[in-house]
Design a protein around this motif. Structure first.
Motif, PDB file in Angstrom:
ATOM      1  N   THR A   9    -126.836  70.446  -2.669  1.00 62.75           N
ATOM      2  CA  THR A   9    -126.248  71.271  -3.712  1.00 62.75           C
ATOM      3  C   THR A   9    -126.271  70.534  -5.043  1.00 62.75           C
ATOM      4  OG1 THR A   9    -124.033  70.458  -3.218  1.00 62.75           O
ATOM      5  CG2 THR A   9    -124.713  72.483  -2.122  1.00 62.75           C
ATOM      6  N   SER A  10    -126.452  71.300  -6.106  1.00 66.49           N
ATOM      7  CA  SER A  10    -126.396  70.786  -7.465  1.00 66.49           C
ATOM      8  C   SER A  10    -125.401  71.638  -8.235  1.00 66.49           C
ATOM      9  CB  SER A  10    -127.753  70.878  -8.145  1.00 66.49           C
ATOM     10  OG  SER A  10    -128.712  70.160  -7.419  1.00 66.49           O
ATOM     11  N   THR A  11    -124.681  71.019  -9.159  1.00 66.88           N
ATOM     12  CA  THR A  11    -123.699  71.730  -9.961  1.00 66.88           C
ATOM     13  C   THR A  11    -124.141  71.725 -11.421  1.00 66.88           C
ATOM     14  OG1 THR A  11    -121.964  71.015  -8.460  1.00 66.88           O
ATOM     15  CG2 THR A  11    -121.269  71.843 -10.580  1.00 66.88           C
ATOM     16  N   PHE A  12    -124.095  72.889 -12.038  1.00 66.81           N
ATOM     17  CA  PHE A  12    -124.478  73.042 -13.434  1.00 66.81           C
ATOM     18  C   PHE A  12    -123.344  73.714 -14.198  1.00 66.81           C
ATOM     19  CE2 PHE A  12    -128.460  73.401 -11.019  1.00 66.81           C
ATOM     20  CZ  PHE A  12    -129.175  72.382 -11.586  1.00 66.81           C
ATOM     21  N   MET A  13    -123.190  73.341 -15.461  1.00 72.37           N
ATOM     22  CA  MET A  13    -122.269  74.032 -16.346  1.00 72.37           C
ATOM     23  C   MET A  13    -123.111  74.889 -17.283  1.00 72.37           C
ATOM     24  SD  MET A  13    -119.452  71.197 -17.245  1.00 72.37           S
ATOM     25  CE  MET A  13    -117.853  71.804 -16.874  1.00 72.37           C
ATOM     26  N   ALA A  14    -122.736  76.154 -17.406  1.00 74.13           N
ATOM     27  CA  ALA A  14    -123.531  77.088 -18.198  1.00 74.13           C
ATOM     28  C   ALA A  14    -122.658  77.824 -19.204  1.00 74.13           C
ATOM     29  CB  ALA A  14    -124.223  78.091 -17.282  1.00 74.13           C
ATOM     30  N   HIS A  15    -123.278  78.232 -20.308  1.00 77.58           N
ATOM     31  CA  HIS A  15    -122.592  78.958 -21.367  1.00 77.58           C
ATOM     32  C   HIS A  15    -122.541  80.434 -21.013  1.00 77.58           C
ATOM     33  CE1 HIS A  15    -121.081  79.565 -25.389  1.00 77.58           C
ATOM     34  NE2 HIS A  15    -121.957  80.521 -25.582  1.00 77.58           N
ATOM     35  N   ASP A  16    -121.333  80.998 -21.014  1.00 79.45           N
ATOM     36  CA  ASP A  16    -121.112  82.417 -20.735  1.00 79.45           C
ATOM     37  C   ASP A  16    -120.408  83.010 -21.948  1.00 79.45           C
ATOM     38  OD1 ASP A  16    -120.610  84.890 -19.709  1.00 79.45           O
ATOM     39  OD2 ASP A  16    -119.134  84.237 -18.229  1.00 79.45           O
ATOM     40  N   GLU A  17    -121.177  83.592 -22.855  1.00 81.35           N
ATOM     41  CA  GLU A  17    -120.663  84.028 -24.152  1.00 81.35           C
ATOM     42  C   GLU A  17    -119.494  84.998 -24.045  1.00 81.35           C
ATOM     43  OE1 GLU A  17    -120.118  83.830 -27.986  1.00 81.35           O
ATOM     44  OE2 GLU A  17    -121.880  82.830 -27.158  1.00 81.35           O
ATOM     45  N   GLY A  18    -119.598  85.976 -23.172  1.00 82.72           N
ATOM     46  CA  GLY A  18    -118.565  87.010 -23.106  1.00 82.72           C
ATOM     47  C   GLY A  18    -117.545  86.818 -22.009  1.00 82.72           C
ATOM     48  N   ASN A  19    -117.549  85.692 -21.344  1.00 85.56           N
ATOM     49  CA  ASN A  19    -116.658  85.432 -20.202  1.00 85.56           C
ATOM     50  C   ASN A  19    -116.752  86.561 -19.170  1.00 85.56           C
ATOM     51  OD1 ASN A  19    -115.554  82.960 -21.122  1.00 85.56           O
ATOM     52  ND2 ASN A  19    -114.243  84.089 -22.521  1.00 85.56           N
ATOM     53  N   THR A  20    -117.980  86.956 -18.825  1.00 86.71           N
ATOM     54  CA  THR A  20    -118.187  88.097 -17.932  1.00 86.71           C
ATOM     55  C   THR A  20    -118.282  87.703 -16.464  1.00 86.71           C
ATOM     56  OG1 THR A  20    -120.555  87.902 -18.343  1.00 86.71           O
ATOM     57  CG2 THR A  20    -119.342  89.482 -19.686  1.00 86.71           C
ATOM     58  N   ALA A  21    -118.689  86.488 -16.162  1.00 85.62           N
ATOM     59  CA  ALA A  21    -118.884  86.079 -14.773  1.00 85.62           C
ATOM     60  C   ALA A  21    -117.559  85.685 -14.129  1.00 85.62           C
ATOM     61  CB  ALA A  21    -119.856  84.914 -14.694  1.00 85.62           C
ATOM     62  N   ASN A  22    -117.412  86.050 -12.863  1.00 88.81           N
ATOM     63  CA  ASN A  22    -116.216  85.709 -12.098  1.00 88.81           C
ATOM     64  C   ASN A  22    -116.588  84.821 -10.922  1.00 88.81           C
ATOM     65  OD1 ASN A  22    -114.362  87.273 -13.648  1.00 88.81           O
ATOM     66  ND2 ASN A  22    -115.187  89.108 -12.668  1.00 88.81           N
ATOM     67  N   ILE A  23    -115.605  84.211 -10.313  1.00 86.47           N
ATOM     68  CA  ILE A  23    -115.835  83.324  -9.176  1.00 86.47           C
ATOM     69  C   ILE A  23    -116.465  84.116  -8.039  1.00 86.47           C
ATOM     70  CG2 ILE A  23    -114.702  81.877  -7.443  1.00 86.47           C
ATOM     71  CD1 ILE A  23    -112.618  81.212  -9.591  1.00 86.47           C
ATOM     72  N   GLY A  24    -117.522  83.569  -7.453  1.00 90.57           N
ATOM     73  CA  GLY A  24    -118.211  84.206  -6.335  1.00 90.57           C
ATOM     74  C   GLY A  24    -119.414  85.040  -6.729  1.00 90.57           C
ATOM     75  N   ASP A  25    -119.628  85.285  -8.008  1.00 91.71           N
ATOM     76  CA  ASP A  25    -120.784  86.071  -8.460  1.00 91.71           C
ATOM     77  C   ASP A  25    -122.070  85.268  -8.299  1.00 91.71           C
ATOM     78  OD1 ASP A  25    -118.958  87.954  -9.222  1.00 91.71           O
ATOM     79  OD2 ASP A  25    -119.236  87.686 -11.384  1.00 91.71           O
ATOM     80  N   ARG A  26    -123.159  85.955  -7.905  1.00 99.10           N
ATOM     81  CA  ARG A  26    -124.487  85.335  -7.918  1.00 99.10           C
ATOM     82  C   ARG A  26    -125.072  85.566  -9.298  1.00 99.10           C
ATOM     83  NH1 ARG A  26    -128.714  87.033  -4.688  1.00 99.10           N
ATOM     84  NH2 ARG A  26    -129.657  85.014  -4.969  1.00 99.10           N
ATOM     85  N   VAL A  27    -125.509  84.484  -9.946  1.00 98.83           N
ATOM     86  CA  VAL A  27    -125.989  84.582 -11.323  1.00 98.83           C
ATOM     87  C   VAL A  27    -127.315  83.856 -11.488  1.00 98.83           C
ATOM     88  CG1 VAL A  27    -123.690  84.798 -12.329  1.00 98.83           C
ATOM     89  CG2 VAL A  27    -124.674  82.539 -12.030  1.00 98.83           C
TER      90      VAL A  27
END
Length: 93
Positions: free
Chosen positions: A51-69
């Motif tokens: 596993t690898s962990t990445f931090m990503a920019h989410d402009e509108g705060n639309t993603a929630n925990i558990g979402d596939r993105v």
């Protein structure tokens, strides 16, 4: 003396994309994504999950925990943020 070409190369290199699961959205405009891949063990041949962990920019705060993105590589936005959210593929159930 050589002449420089007048037309600049406007084509950019293709950017890396990853698909993963959102593990945290507690920060403002930032999400943490875990990307899982399977690697074959060099000696025993068994497939091991890495596993690898990445931090990503989410402009509108639309993603929630558990979402596939899907995330895409971008310029550095902070000390640890070098990715941005492209789209939400599947919402958490």
């Amino acid at each position: 003396m050589e002449q420089q070409p007048t037309v600049q190369n406007t084509e950019r290199a293709s950017r890396k994309e990853r698909i993963g699961v959102v593990k945290s959205n507690k920060m403002t405009s930032t999400i943490t994504i875990t990307v899982e891949r399977k690697v074959k063990h060099p000696l025993y041949g068994k497939f091991v999950k890495k596993t690898s962990t990445f931090m990503a920019h989410d402009e509108g705060n639309t993603a929630n925990i558990g979402d596939r993105v899907r995330i895409m590589e971008t310029r550095p936005m902070s000390k640890l943020k070098r990715w941005r959210l492209v789209e939400i593929l599947e919402r958490a159930k």
